[in-house]
Design a protein around this motif. Structure first.
Motif, PDB file in Angstrom:
ATOM      1  N   TYR A 313     -91.697 -12.135 -18.314  1.00  0.00           N
ATOM      2  CA  TYR A 313     -91.381 -13.304 -18.914  1.00  0.00           C
ATOM      3  C   TYR A 313     -89.761 -13.120 -19.566  1.00  0.00           C
ATOM      4  O   TYR A 313     -89.530 -13.941 -20.313  1.00  0.00           O
ATOM      5  CB  TYR A 313     -92.435 -13.562 -20.287  1.00  0.00           C
ATOM      6  CG  TYR A 313     -93.547 -14.090 -19.803  1.00  0.00           C
ATOM      7  CD1 TYR A 313     -93.646 -15.300 -19.661  1.00  0.00           C
ATOM      8  CD2 TYR A 313     -94.588 -13.380 -19.492  1.00  0.00           C
ATOM      9  CE1 TYR A 313     -95.058 -16.081 -19.302  1.00  0.00           C
ATOM     10  CE2 TYR A 313     -95.852 -13.827 -18.936  1.00  0.00           C
ATOM     11  CZ  TYR A 313     -96.033 -15.106 -18.926  1.00  0.00           C
ATOM     12  OH  TYR A 313     -97.211 -15.933 -18.509  1.00  0.00           O
ATOM     13  N   GLU A 314     -89.160 -12.067 -18.828  1.00  0.00           N
ATOM     14  CA  GLU A 314     -87.885 -11.782 -19.246  1.00  0.00           C
ATOM     15  C   GLU A 314     -86.919 -13.101 -19.064  1.00  0.00           C
ATOM     16  O   GLU A 314     -86.001 -13.115 -19.913  1.00  0.00           O
ATOM     17  CB  GLU A 314     -87.143 -10.405 -18.927  1.00  0.00           C
ATOM     18  CG  GLU A 314     -87.096 -10.726 -17.375  1.00  0.00           C
ATOM     19  CD  GLU A 314     -86.643  -9.134 -17.004  1.00  0.00           C
ATOM     20  OE1 GLU A 314     -85.900  -9.176 -15.767  1.00  0.00           O
ATOM     21  OE2 GLU A 314     -86.630  -7.966 -17.563  1.00  0.00           O
ATOM     22  N   ASP A 315     -87.172 -13.839 -18.085  1.00  0.00           N
ATOM     23  CA  ASP A 315     -86.366 -14.826 -17.539  1.00  0.00           C
ATOM     24  C   ASP A 315     -86.417 -15.887 -18.780  1.00  0.00           C
ATOM     25  O   ASP A 315     -85.476 -16.848 -18.900  1.00  0.00           O
ATOM     26  CB  ASP A 315     -86.480 -15.729 -16.202  1.00  0.00           C
ATOM     27  CG  ASP A 315     -86.011 -14.704 -15.152  1.00  0.00           C
ATOM     28  OD1 ASP A 315     -85.270 -13.746 -15.485  1.00  0.00           O
ATOM     29  OD2 ASP A 315     -86.524 -14.813 -14.002  1.00  0.00           O
ATOM     30  N   ARG A 316     -87.898 -16.286 -19.283  1.00  0.00           N
ATOM     31  CA  ARG A 316     -88.156 -17.157 -20.220  1.00  0.00           C
ATOM     32  C   ARG A 316     -87.692 -16.832 -21.524  1.00  0.00           C
ATOM     33  O   ARG A 316     -86.901 -17.724 -22.315  1.00  0.00           O
ATOM     34  CB  ARG A 316     -89.554 -17.385 -20.136  1.00  0.00           C
ATOM     35  CG  ARG A 316     -89.998 -18.233 -21.101  1.00  0.00           C
ATOM     36  CD  ARG A 316     -91.576 -18.623 -21.037  1.00  0.00           C
ATOM     37  NE  ARG A 316     -91.986 -19.679 -22.166  1.00  0.00           N
ATOM     38  CZ  ARG A 316     -91.966 -20.789 -22.158  1.00  0.00           C
ATOM     39  NH1 ARG A 316     -91.506 -21.186 -21.176  1.00  0.00           N
ATOM     40  NH2 ARG A 316     -92.575 -21.692 -23.297  1.00  0.00           N
ATOM     41  N   ILE A 317     -87.773 -15.594 -22.035  1.00  0.00           N
ATOM     42  CA  ILE A 317     -87.486 -15.233 -23.373  1.00  0.00           C
ATOM     43  C   ILE A 317     -85.857 -14.861 -23.514  1.00  0.00           C
ATOM     44  O   ILE A 317     -85.171 -14.825 -24.464  1.00  0.00           O
ATOM     45  CB  ILE A 317     -88.275 -14.006 -23.863  1.00  0.00           C
ATOM     46  CG1 ILE A 317     -89.730 -14.531 -24.124  1.00  0.00           C
ATOM     47  CG2 ILE A 317     -87.828 -13.405 -24.911  1.00  0.00           C
ATOM     48  CD1 ILE A 317     -90.914 -13.584 -24.217  1.00  0.00           C
ATOM     49  N   GLY A 318     -85.558 -14.097 -22.327  1.00  0.00           N
ATOM     50  CA  GLY A 318     -84.173 -13.490 -22.292  1.00  0.00           C
ATOM     51  C   GLY A 318     -84.252 -12.068 -22.040  1.00  0.00           C
ATOM     52  O   GLY A 318     -84.662 -11.175 -23.130  1.00  0.00           O
ATOM     53  N   LYS A 319     -83.700 -11.416 -21.043  1.00  0.00           N
ATOM     54  CA  LYS A 319     -83.597 -10.025 -20.900  1.00  0.00           C
ATOM     55  C   LYS A 319     -82.855  -9.254 -21.782  1.00  0.00           C
ATOM     56  O   LYS A 319     -83.281  -8.306 -22.158  1.00  0.00           O
ATOM     57  CB  LYS A 319     -83.128  -9.594 -19.422  1.00  0.00           C
ATOM     58  CG  LYS A 319     -83.101  -8.351 -18.960  1.00  0.00           C
ATOM     59  CD  LYS A 319     -82.839  -8.051 -17.502  1.00  0.00           C
ATOM     60  CE  LYS A 319     -82.616  -6.677 -17.350  1.00  0.00           C
ATOM     61  NZ  LYS A 319     -82.298  -6.410 -15.770  1.00  0.00           N
TER      62      LYS A 319
END
Length: 336
Positions: A313-319
């Motif tokens: 989910y890093e693309d959704r939340i922000g890496k």
């Protein structure tokens, strides 16, 4: 359209009152929330009301409307943005639908190992940066209030990662929580909180996740055979105000209210921890559920299974956001 018109009418009425009170003390703050008074959030809201009165010497009157007295869960955010109420304390999961998906970072499993790690974020610069993202929505974030760290419960064994396979687990509406349950090869079931007890009792779902205080006060332990103190996730709130209202307050009053909120936050987090500790002990004493704590090896296996969700989910939340939390807490998934 009809509901929006009613909200707008309420906002206009509230605006009129606020202008009058600025000239004719006290200033009124309507603080709306959707839980009962006898909860950590309910107690904290009343504490803030008391401190605001003390520190402003009666120049501010906080009116607390508990238990959805004014607005229901799905209505209150719009009411705040329109100015019909001045203050809310919604769960952090409410900000994703508002368009601020970064708040879903709080749903990531094992992003915080304990309250110490959690508070490095919620009481530090990363937490403040997240609250600042609400301002374009007309919302000013003041503080984070804890509910607690979550435990798993089920009517089937949940001692090992393999035990979760195929179990139907109730979750809040959250893409991250959906990913969490699927990472355990279990089946996520989104369901209203008010429906969970009956669903557990009748076998519609096998289990769920909650802070212990929710588990105990909703009597879920009476219809759950096993409770596992995994502390795998966090459930909390953000105290927010209408930005236009807040910015329009006299500077001295705003400063006094900021101090009242700091005091209330210490109180809120302290009572949440105490109530969760007391709740898990009450569940043990009830004899209704078997309460267990994972060994270090069992916890590591669960963490390894769940931490993959961070990457998913890093693309959704922000890496970068996820990495900034790792930096604050010292967590390194590569070392698991």
């Amino acid at each position: 359209m009809k509901r929006r018109s009613l909200l707008l009418a309420a906002a206009l009425a509230a605006f009129g009152v606020s202008q009058a009170t600025l000239a004719q003390q006290p200033i009124v703050i309507k603080f709306s929330h959707v839980v009962a008074n006898d909860t950590p959030k309910g107690h904290a809201a009343e504490f803030f009301k008391k401190r605001a009165d003390e520190l402003t010497k009666g120049k501010v009157k906080v009116e607390v409307y508990a238990n959805s007295t004014l607005y229901k869960d799905k209505e209150e955010m719009e009411a705040l943005q329109l100015g019909a109420v001045q203050m809310l304390a919604p769960s952090l999961a409410k900000f994703g639908p508002l368009g601020v998906k970064e708040f879903e970072v709080f749903d990531l499993p094992y992003i915080f190992d304990d309250y110490n790690d959690l508070h490095k974020v919620t009481q530090g610069p990363v937490g403040q940066q997240l609250l600042a993202k609400l301002e374009p929505k007309g919302i000013k974030g003041l503080a984070y209030w804890d509910n607690g760290l979550k435990v798993f419960s089920s009517n089937k064994p949940i001692k090992t990662v393999a035990d979760f396979k195929g179990q139907k687990m109730r979750i809040q509406s959250s893409k991250v929580l959906d990913g969490e349950i699927r990472a355990l090869a279990a089946i996520p079931q989104v369901m209203a909180f008010s429906e969970v007890y009956q669903a557990l009792q009748t076998g519609v779902v096998d289990g769920t996740e909650n802070p212990p205080s929710n588990l105990y006060t909703q009597k879920m332990h009476e219809v759950q055979k096993f409770v596992r103190i995994t502390n795998h996730g966090y459930l909390g709130y953000a105290v927010i105000v209408n930005k236009k209202f807040w910015d329009g307050l006299p500077a001295d009053i705003r400063g006094q209210l900021e101090q009242a909120m700091k005091d209330a936050t210490v109180f809120a987090n302290d009572i949440a921890k105490k109530e969760n500790d007391a709740a898990i002990e009450a569940v043990r004493k009830s004899g209704k559920s078997e309460v267990s704590v994972p060994t270090p090896e069992e916890k590591l296996a669960l963490k390894k299974a769940l931490v993959r969700v961070h990457k998913d989910y890093e693309d959704r939340i922000g890496k970068d956001l996820i990495q900034s939390i790792y930096k604050e807490t010292g967590f390194d998934p590569a070392k698991l």
